[in-house]
Scaffold this motif. Structure first.
Motif, PDB file in Angstrom:
ATOM      1  N   ILE A  53       0.862  -1.179   0.000  1.00  0.00           N
ATOM      2  CA  ILE A  53       0.000   0.000   0.000  1.00  0.00           C
ATOM      3  C   ILE A  53       0.898   1.229   0.000  1.00  0.00           C
ATOM      4  O   ILE A  53       1.824   1.323   0.797  1.00  0.00           O
ATOM      5  CB  ILE A  53      -0.919   0.006   1.237  1.00  0.00           C
ATOM      6  N   ASP A  54       0.618   2.168  -0.909  1.00  0.00           N
ATOM      7  CA  ASP A  54       1.413   3.395  -0.995  1.00  0.00           C
ATOM      8  C   ASP A  54       0.495   4.590  -0.752  1.00  0.00           C
ATOM      9  O   ASP A  54      -0.219   5.034  -1.639  1.00  0.00           O
ATOM     10  CB  ASP A  54       2.076   3.494  -2.372  1.00  0.00           C
ATOM     11  N   THR A  55       0.522   5.100   0.471  1.00  0.00           N
ATOM     12  CA  THR A  55      -0.303   6.260   0.834  1.00  0.00           C
ATOM     13  C   THR A  55       0.454   7.572   0.663  1.00  0.00           C
ATOM     14  O   THR A  55      -0.132   8.633   0.791  1.00  0.00           O
ATOM     15  CB  THR A  55      -0.753   6.165   2.306  1.00  0.00           C
ATOM     16  N   GLY A  56       1.773   7.465   0.430  1.00  0.00           N
ATOM     17  CA  GLY A  56       2.604   8.659   0.374  1.00  0.00           C
ATOM     18  C   GLY A  56       3.324   8.926   1.692  1.00  0.00           C
ATOM     19  O   GLY A  56       4.206   9.759   1.769  1.00  0.00           O
ATOM     20  N   SER A  57       2.940   8.192   2.736  1.00  0.00           N
ATOM     21  CA  SER A  57       3.540   8.356   4.064  1.00  0.00           C
ATOM     22  C   SER A  57       4.054   7.006   4.547  1.00  0.00           C
ATOM     23  O   SER A  57       3.296   6.038   4.605  1.00  0.00           O
ATOM     24  CB  SER A  57       2.479   8.883   5.039  1.00  0.00           C
ATOM     25  N   VAL A  93       9.516   0.364   3.017  1.00  0.00           N
ATOM     26  CA  VAL A  93      10.706   0.952   3.643  1.00  0.00           C
ATOM     27  C   VAL A  93      11.587   1.626   2.597  1.00  0.00           C
ATOM     28  O   VAL A  93      12.095   2.729   2.815  1.00  0.00           O
ATOM     29  CB  VAL A  93      11.486  -0.106   4.450  1.00  0.00           C
ATOM     30  N   ARG A  94      11.762   1.006   1.447  1.00  0.00           N
ATOM     31  CA  ARG A  94      12.595   1.620   0.403  1.00  0.00           C
ATOM     32  C   ARG A  94      12.005   2.944  -0.069  1.00  0.00           C
ATOM     33  O   ARG A  94      12.741   3.904  -0.304  1.00  0.00           O
ATOM     34  CB  ARG A  94      12.781   0.634  -0.747  1.00  0.00           C
ATOM     35  N   ARG A  95      10.671   2.988  -0.210  1.00  0.00           N
ATOM     36  CA  ARG A  95      10.036   4.257  -0.584  1.00  0.00           C
ATOM     37  C   ARG A  95      10.251   5.301   0.504  1.00  0.00           C
ATOM     38  O   ARG A  95      10.478   6.477   0.216  1.00  0.00           O
ATOM     39  CB  ARG A  95       8.527   4.066  -0.816  1.00  0.00           C
ATOM     40  N   GLY A  96      10.158   4.881   1.758  1.00  0.00           N
ATOM     41  CA  GLY A  96      10.377   5.803   2.869  1.00  0.00           C
ATOM     42  C   GLY A  96      11.775   6.388   2.854  1.00  0.00           C
ATOM     43  O   GLY A  96      11.970   7.584   3.113  1.00  0.00           O
ATOM     44  N   ILE A  97      12.766   5.559   2.511  1.00  0.00           N
ATOM     45  CA  ILE A  97      14.149   6.042   2.420  1.00  0.00           C
ATOM     46  C   ILE A  97      14.288   7.002   1.240  1.00  0.00           C
ATOM     47  O   ILE A  97      14.876   8.079   1.360  1.00  0.00           O
ATOM     48  CB  ILE A  97      15.126   4.854   2.314  1.00  0.00           C
ATOM     49  N   GLU A  98      13.711   6.629   0.086  1.00  0.00           N
ATOM     50  CA  GLU A  98      13.797   7.488  -1.109  1.00  0.00           C
ATOM     51  C   GLU A  98      13.143   8.844  -0.879  1.00  0.00           C
ATOM     52  O   GLU A  98      13.608   9.864  -1.395  1.00  0.00           O
ATOM     53  CB  GLU A  98      13.118   6.791  -2.299  1.00  0.00           C
ATOM     54  N   ARG A  99      12.063   8.876  -0.101  1.00  0.00           N
ATOM     55  CA  ARG A  99      11.350  10.137   0.148  1.00  0.00           C
ATOM     56  C   ARG A  99      11.961  10.954   1.275  1.00  0.00           C
ATOM     57  O   ARG A  99      11.490  12.049   1.586  1.00  0.00           O
ATOM     58  CB  ARG A  99       9.894   9.824   0.529  1.00  0.00           C
TER      59      ARG A  99
END
Length: 197
Positions: A76-80, A136-142
């Motif tokens: 799930i990708d909520t942006g947060s 987690v990878r998206r969180g690091i990228e953002r």
């Protein structure tokens, strides 16, 4: 009648649902050694013939029940990253505390002795790991998580915490624990993120 067309009444999907639900419940309660077509038929309120029309034996019945009812974890990708991890924790909690939680718990213990059991367990665990790694990878990228955040430790803590919460719930309190699962998921994620952000 053309080739491949069956004579007679079409199968009732509601009966299929009752049978697979009963199979998952029975497996969750009694394991593979207590699993039989007779017992599933009684629990589902159908005749054994209804089961044998759909599945040739108890192995095929359980494989179908596990395949249809243990759906895995979705990314799930909520942006947060916080909200994504809460959604992940909720899915893990709901998988183990929900209607088919007993079957999933039983499968974690008996996978090697159940027909296609290891395959179904691996599919569930791999879906959980893939979704969690992506979050987690998206969180690091953002920039929502530090670049040196350990993906493995963060995921083990959140998924493991959710699983442990479901495992230690006494049978008499499972409904109460399940009702509070959404709130617990938020508390768990907030606690873990405070240590890594």
């Amino acid at each position: 009648m053309s080739a491949g067309t069956q004579a007679g009444r079409p199968r009732d999907p509601e009966v299929d649902e009752r049978i697979t639900r009963a199979a998952a419940e029975l497996f969750g309660a009694h394991g593979w050694s207590g699993f039989s077509v007779d017992a599933v038929a009684r629990r589902a309120g159908v005749g054994k013939a209804s089961i044998y029309l759909r599945w040739p034996n108890k192995e095929a019945l359980l494989v179908a029940a596990l395949a249809g009812r243990l759906s895995g974890v979705k990314d799930i990708d909520t942006g947060s990253v916080r909200d994504d991890l809460v959604a992940l924790a909720r899915q893990v909690l709901n998988a183990f505390l929900g209607e088919d939680g007993g079957a999933l718990l039983r499968l974690t213990v008996e996978a090697a002795s159940v027909p296609a059991g290891q395959e179904h367990l691996d599919r569930f665990l791999q879906s959980q790991a893939a979704a969690a790694r992506a979050i987690v990878r998206r969180g690091i990228e953002r920039g929502q998580l530090g670049p040196d955040t350990s993906v493995t430790l963060l995921l083990d803590t959140i998924s493991g915490g959710a699983l442990n919460h479901a495992l230690v719930a006494p049978a008499r309190l499972r409904d109460q624990v399940a009702a509070g699962a959404d709130r617990y998921a938020e508390e768990l994620v907030d606690f873990v993120l405070r240590s890594v952000t």
